[in-house]
Write a protein that holds these residues in place. Structure first.
Motif, mmCIF file in Angstrom:
data_model
loop_
_atom_site.group_PDB
_atom_site.id
_atom_site.type_symbol
_atom_site.label_atom_id
_atom_site.label_comp_id
_atom_site.label_asym_id
_atom_site.label_seq_id
_atom_site.Cartn_x
_atom_site.Cartn_y
_atom_site.Cartn_z
ATOM 1 N N VAL A 122 -19.087 4.895 27.652
ATOM 2 C CA VAL A 122 -19.311 5.226 26.240
ATOM 3 C C VAL A 122 -19.067 3.993 25.376
ATOM 4 N N GLU A 123 -17.988 3.271 25.649
ATOM 5 C CA GLU A 123 -17.697 2.045 24.896
ATOM 6 C C GLU A 123 -18.833 1.038 25.054
ATOM 7 N N TRP A 124 -19.266 0.811 26.297
ATOM 8 C CA TRP A 124 -20.346 -0.154 26.534
ATOM 9 C C TRP A 124 -21.632 0.275 25.836
ATOM 10 N N TYR A 125 -21.907 1.577 25.848
ATOM 11 C CA TYR A 125 -23.092 2.104 25.160
ATOM 12 C C TYR A 125 -23.002 1.820 23.657
ATOM 13 N N SER A 138 -24.717 -2.321 18.964
ATOM 14 C CA SER A 138 -24.407 -3.182 17.821
ATOM 15 C C SER A 138 -24.877 -4.620 18.036
ATOM 16 N N GLY A 139 -25.627 -4.861 19.106
ATOM 17 C CA GLY A 139 -26.074 -6.210 19.430
ATOM 18 C C GLY A 139 -27.165 -6.702 18.499
ATOM 19 N N ASN A 140 -27.306 -8.035 18.427
ATOM 20 C CA ASN A 140 -28.335 -8.628 17.572
ATOM 21 C C ASN A 140 -29.707 -8.645 18.243
ATOM 22 N N LYS A 141 -29.729 -8.726 19.585
ATOM 23 C CA LYS A 141 -30.998 -8.769 20.297
ATOM 24 C C LYS A 141 -31.410 -7.337 20.624
ATOM 25 N N GLN A 145 -34.021 -5.709 21.953
ATOM 26 C CA GLN A 145 -34.528 -5.282 23.258
ATOM 27 C C GLN A 145 -33.411 -5.249 24.297
ATOM 28 N N GLU A 146 -32.569 -6.298 24.306
ATOM 29 C CA GLU A 146 -31.454 -6.330 25.249
ATOM 30 C C GLU A 146 -30.501 -5.175 24.982
ATOM 31 N N SER A 147 -30.237 -4.887 23.714
ATOM 32 C CA SER A 147 -29.360 -3.776 23.356
ATOM 33 C C SER A 147 -29.920 -2.455 23.852
ATOM 34 N N ASP A 198 -32.018 -1.992 26.323
ATOM 35 C CA ASP A 198 -31.971 -1.972 27.791
ATOM 36 C C ASP A 198 -30.562 -1.628 28.279
ATOM 37 N N GLU A 199 -29.564 -2.196 27.632
ATOM 38 C CA GLU A 199 -28.182 -1.926 28.037
ATOM 39 C C GLU A 199 -27.810 -0.475 27.752
ATOM 40 N N ARG A 200 -28.205 0.017 26.603
ATOM 41 C CA ARG A 200 -27.910 1.413 26.271
ATOM 42 C C ARG A 200 -28.568 2.356 27.266
ATOM 43 N N THR A 201 -29.800 2.055 27.619
ATOM 44 C CA THR A 201 -30.509 2.874 28.605
ATOM 45 C C THR A 201 -29.800 2.846 29.949
ATOM 46 N N LEU A 202 -29.314 1.662 30.350
ATOM 47 C CA LEU A 202 -28.594 1.523 31.615
ATOM 48 C C LEU A 202 -27.326 2.377 31.621
ATOM 49 N N HIS A 203 -26.561 2.337 30.549
ATOM 50 C CA HIS A 203 -25.307 3.086 30.499
ATOM 51 C C HIS A 203 -25.563 4.595 30.461
ATOM 52 N N LEU A 204 -26.612 5.020 29.754
ATOM 53 C CA LEU A 204 -26.978 6.433 29.753
ATOM 54 C C LEU A 204 -27.432 6.871 31.140
ATOM 55 N N SER A 205 -28.203 6.010 31.795
ATOM 56 C CA SER A 205 -28.682 6.339 33.147
ATOM 57 C C SER A 205 -27.525 6.473 34.120
ATOM 58 N N THR A 206 -26.513 5.611 33.952
ATOM 59 C CA THR A 206 -25.331 5.694 34.816
ATOM 60 C C THR A 206 -24.602 7.009 34.604
ATOM 61 N N LEU A 207 -24.406 7.390 33.352
ATOM 62 C CA LEU A 207 -23.768 8.674 33.058
ATOM 63 C C LEU A 207 -24.583 9.834 33.624
#
Length: 343
Positions: A307-310, A315-318, A320-322, A324-333
């Protein structure tokens, strides 16, 4: 980057190569990882007393003093281990990198360890068969130590405590930023995943009552794919600075869920848990354990972290990268949720 002294390097390479070295040249480059320490791959050529020139590779790891939450002496643990007889506990098929030299600089509060460079398969390049083999080897290692209670292990004083994982979870649960987020109307995490996390909170006392009935074993406590190397059928584990007493299955939770191969998480859970128990059972009868609690351990150890990582990725500046990371953390959950439904 830590300074490399030619005099020390000459002594270390002499020990590594098993011959007298009179001079060395070297180059160094940072190795991946080393978040809290300076880890360098040092390469070059060494000249023996007989005038023979030999190539070499070695790893230098310098660790400055820092205080990890709930485990203040972890910064020097690897040094303490390498200066002890801890290495005698390993087998040919499951071990750590060989250490050629370890020193403590008391004035600067830092350790430096010169160790074997491991050339193997690691990270997300590990295959399902390798995951399964690693899980079985871990179980065998922990089962042997649990059954034999070697004096070396009993004499080690710098080990993380059995309640470290519980305190880590309670620390996260008391953090309003993540606790309130999954309970808020503004939360963008799907409701069924929030419910999964809330259910763990509501049942935490009962879960810990079950966990506390499991065998207490020596846990690596950072048993994720980048710390695991598979080479020629053997498992080599690096980064032992969080090692200590924990519950049976704690390291398996890390293997399955800590930045692992998301698409294969359910499959790896299905394959690795029986392999782990098979290895452990070679030394200790655990047939009475019907609930391994690894699913609960995964959520206790990684639920709020994900949840923290999501939230941080959002809040990232990039952009697309943000995303992708959010999608990864949701997929993990989501995969953790599927593991829970499939048990």
């Amino acid at each position: 980057m830590s300074e490399i002294k030619a005099e020390t390097l000459t002594e270390v390479i002499s020990k590594m190569l098993g011959t007298t070295i009179i001079s060395v040249d070297f180059q160094s480059k940072p190795l991946q990882g080393g978040t809290l320490g300076d880890v360098q791959l040092v390469t070059g050529h060494a000249t023996t007393s007989a005038g023979v020139e030999l190539p070499y590779k070695i790893v230098s790891k310098t660790q400055k003093k820092f205080e990890r939450y709930g485990d203040p002496d972890s910064w020097r643990r690897e040094y303490d281990f390498y200066k002890s007889n801890f290495g005698a506990l390993f087998s040919e098929s499951f071990r750590w990198p060989e250490c050629y030299h370890a020193e403590m600089n008391d004035e600067q509060n830092e350790t430096q360890i010169w160790m074997e460079y491991i050339d193997g398969i690691s990270g997300l390049d590990l295959t399902g068969d390798m995951y399964e083999r690693v899980a079985e080897e871990l179980g065998r290692f922990q089962g042997k130590l649990y059954a034999e209670q070697p004096v070396v292990l009993q004499n080690l004083t710098n080990l993380s405590k059995v309640d470290y994982m519980k305190n880590f979870y309670l620390h996260y649960r008391s953090w309003n930023r993540v606790y309130d987020y999954i309970r808020s109307e503004d939360c963008e995490i799907p409701k069924h995943l929030c419910k999964m996390l809330i259910d763990i909170d509501e049942n935490a006392d009962e879960i810990f009552n079950r966990l506390e009935k499991l065998p207490i074993v020596l846990c690596h406590r950072d048993f994720w794919v980048t710390n695991i190397f598979y080479s020629k059928g053997k498992t080599i584990i690096i980064d032992w600075d969080t090692t200590g007493w924990g519950y049976l299955g704690e390291d398996m939770a890390s293997l399955i869920a800590d930045e692992a191969d998301v698409e294969d998480m359910v499959e790896y859970y299905r394959r690795c848990i029986p392999a782990y128990y098979k290895g452990f059972s070679e030394y200790t009868d655990i047939s009475h354990i019907t609930d391994n609690c690894v699913y609960e351990l995964i959520l206790l150890m990684f639920g709020y972290r994900l949840v923290e990582w999501y939230m941080d990725a959002g809040s990232g500046n990039k952009l697309q990268e943000s995303d992708d990371e959010r999608t990864l953390h949701l997929s993990t959950l989501q995969k953790i949720n599927e593991i829970g439904n499939a048990r």
